[in-house]
Design a protein around this motif. Structure first.
Motif, mmCIF file in Angstrom:
data_model
loop_
_atom_site.group_PDB
_atom_site.id
_atom_site.type_symbol
_atom_site.label_atom_id
_atom_site.label_comp_id
_atom_site.label_asym_id
_atom_site.label_seq_id
_atom_site.Cartn_x
_atom_site.Cartn_y
_atom_site.Cartn_z
ATOM 1 N N GLU A 173 45.019 42.668 25.179
ATOM 2 C CA GLU A 173 45.515 42.568 26.550
ATOM 3 C C GLU A 173 44.388 43.036 27.475
ATOM 4 N N GLU A 174 44.325 42.461 28.651
ATOM 5 C CA GLU A 174 43.312 42.874 29.620
ATOM 6 C C GLU A 174 43.545 44.335 30.000
ATOM 7 N N ARG A 175 42.473 45.129 29.941
ATOM 8 C CA ARG A 175 42.570 46.552 30.270
ATOM 9 C C ARG A 175 41.273 47.049 30.884
ATOM 10 N N CYS A 176 41.400 48.108 31.667
ATOM 11 C CA CYS A 176 40.223 48.810 32.182
ATOM 12 C C CYS A 176 39.915 49.978 31.239
ATOM 13 N N GLY A 177 38.799 50.655 31.470
ATOM 14 C CA GLY A 177 38.357 51.718 30.577
ATOM 15 C C GLY A 177 39.375 52.815 30.340
ATOM 16 N N VAL A 178 39.972 53.330 31.412
ATOM 17 C CA VAL A 178 40.961 54.410 31.274
ATOM 18 C C VAL A 178 42.146 53.939 30.435
ATOM 19 N N ASP A 179 42.581 52.704 30.676
ATOM 20 C CA ASP A 179 43.710 52.160 29.921
ATOM 21 C C ASP A 179 43.346 51.913 28.458
ATOM 22 N N ILE A 180 42.090 51.542 28.197
ATOM 23 C CA ILE A 180 41.634 51.357 26.817
ATOM 24 C C ILE A 180 41.695 52.692 26.073
ATOM 25 N N MET A 181 41.187 53.752 26.697
ATOM 26 C CA MET A 181 41.202 55.072 26.050
ATOM 27 C C MET A 181 42.632 55.500 25.733
ATOM 28 N N ALA A 182 43.547 55.300 26.665
ATOM 29 C CA ALA A 182 44.950 55.670 26.448
ATOM 30 C C ALA A 182 45.572 54.807 25.357
ATOM 31 N N SER A 183 45.253 53.527 25.349
ATOM 32 C CA SER A 183 45.796 52.615 24.350
ATOM 33 C C SER A 183 45.324 52.973 22.947
ATOM 34 N N VAL A 184 44.029 53.288 22.806
ATOM 35 C CA VAL A 184 43.479 53.667 21.498
ATOM 36 C C VAL A 184 44.218 54.897 20.965
ATOM 37 N N GLU A 185 44.414 55.877 21.815
ATOM 38 C CA GLU A 185 45.107 57.090 21.383
ATOM 39 C C GLU A 185 46.551 56.776 20.982
ATOM 40 N N GLU A 186 47.208 55.929 21.760
ATOM 41 C CA GLU A 186 48.600 55.560 21.454
ATOM 42 C C GLU A 186 48.690 54.737 20.173
ATOM 43 N N GLU B 274 34.095 40.740 30.509
ATOM 44 C CA GLU B 274 34.583 41.399 31.704
ATOM 45 C C GLU B 274 35.442 40.400 32.472
ATOM 46 N N THR B 275 36.606 40.850 32.923
ATOM 47 C CA THR B 275 37.527 39.943 33.604
ATOM 48 C C THR B 275 37.680 40.248 35.085
ATOM 49 N N GLU B 276 37.431 41.510 35.464
ATOM 50 C CA GLU B 276 37.651 41.872 36.857
ATOM 51 C C GLU B 276 36.851 43.126 37.181
ATOM 52 N N VAL B 277 36.352 43.177 38.408
ATOM 53 C CA VAL B 277 35.660 44.365 38.909
ATOM 54 C C VAL B 277 36.269 44.692 40.266
ATOM 55 N N VAL B 278 36.825 45.896 40.376
ATOM 56 C CA VAL B 278 37.367 46.370 41.652
ATOM 57 C C VAL B 278 36.744 47.738 41.895
ATOM 58 N N GLY B 279 35.755 47.780 42.785
ATOM 59 C CA GLY B 279 35.008 49.019 42.989
ATOM 60 C C GLY B 279 34.265 49.359 41.711
ATOM 61 N N ARG B 280 34.535 50.554 41.181
ATOM 62 C CA ARG B 280 33.905 50.970 39.911
ATOM 63 C C ARG B 280 34.765 50.625 38.705
ATOM 64 N N LYS B 281 35.979 50.156 38.943
ATOM 65 C CA LYS B 281 36.911 49.831 37.856
ATOM 66 C C LYS B 281 36.624 48.428 37.307
ATOM 67 N N ARG B 282 36.346 48.380 36.003
ATOM 68 C CA ARG B 282 36.057 47.107 35.334
ATOM 69 C C ARG B 282 37.105 46.873 34.259
ATOM 70 N N SER B 283 37.563 45.647 34.163
ATOM 71 C CA SER B 283 38.554 45.279 33.150
ATOM 72 C C SER B 283 37.930 44.293 32.170
ATOM 73 N N TYR B 284 38.448 44.318 30.947
ATOM 74 C CA TYR B 284 37.901 43.515 29.854
ATOM 75 C C TYR B 284 39.031 42.907 29.034
ATOM 76 N N ILE B 285 38.663 41.875 28.250
ATOM 77 C CA ILE B 285 39.582 41.291 27.277
ATOM 78 C C ILE B 285 38.750 40.776 26.106
ATOM 79 N N ILE B 286 39.367 40.691 24.950
ATOM 80 C CA ILE B 286 38.678 40.211 23.753
ATOM 81 C C ILE B 286 38.438 38.700 23.869
ATOM 82 N N THR B 287 37.332 38.229 23.275
ATOM 83 C CA THR B 287 37.009 36.800 23.263
ATOM 84 C C THR B 287 37.425 36.198 21.920
ATOM 85 N N GLU B 288 37.264 34.891 21.786
ATOM 86 C CA GLU B 288 37.546 34.235 20.499
ATOM 87 C C GLU B 288 36.658 34.811 19.397
#
Length: 110
Positions: A22-35, A63-77
């Motif tokens: 799922e598309e996520r930013c860095g903070v969300d990735i860290m939380a997801s990994v822990e969960e 990279e899917t989106e950049v808003v200020g310093r917040k960058r979001s990513y998603i996995i590729t094929e």
């Protein structure tokens, strides 16, 4: 023969790629990994952003989106192929362990 760079993934790498289904930013990735790892794997910002950079360079994520310093990513094929290959490798390891440790091979956990 040189070893392919992402032939075997570390636990943080594996969970980062799973989280990027799922598309996520860095903070969300860290939380997801822990969960996802039930708290067993924690990824700090330094490790996360170093891995994200390597993954992006190798086109495993994008990279899917950049808003200020917040960058979001998603996995590729390509990333999905690497993730599925790692999943299959881990399943084989578990099956081998079951055969030798629990199975009909006079395993030690019988």
């Amino acid at each position: 023969m040189p070893r392919e760079q992402f032939q075997n993934l570390t636990e943080p790498m594996y969970y980062i790629l799973i989280s990027l289904l799922e598309e996520r930013c860095g903070v969300d990735i860290m939380a997801s990994v822990e969960e996802l790892s039930k708290g067993r794997v924690k990824v700090g910002p330094g490790t996360l952003y170093a891995l994200l950079g390597r993954f992006e360079k190798e086109e495993i994520i994008k990279e899917t989106e950049v808003v200020g310093r917040k960058r979001s990513y998603i996995i590729t094929e390509k990333g999905l192929v690497i993730l599925r290959d790692e999943y299959e490798r881990l399943i084989k390891l578990v099956r081998d362990g079951e055969f030798f440790l629990r199975g009909d091979n006079d395993g030690i956990w019988k």
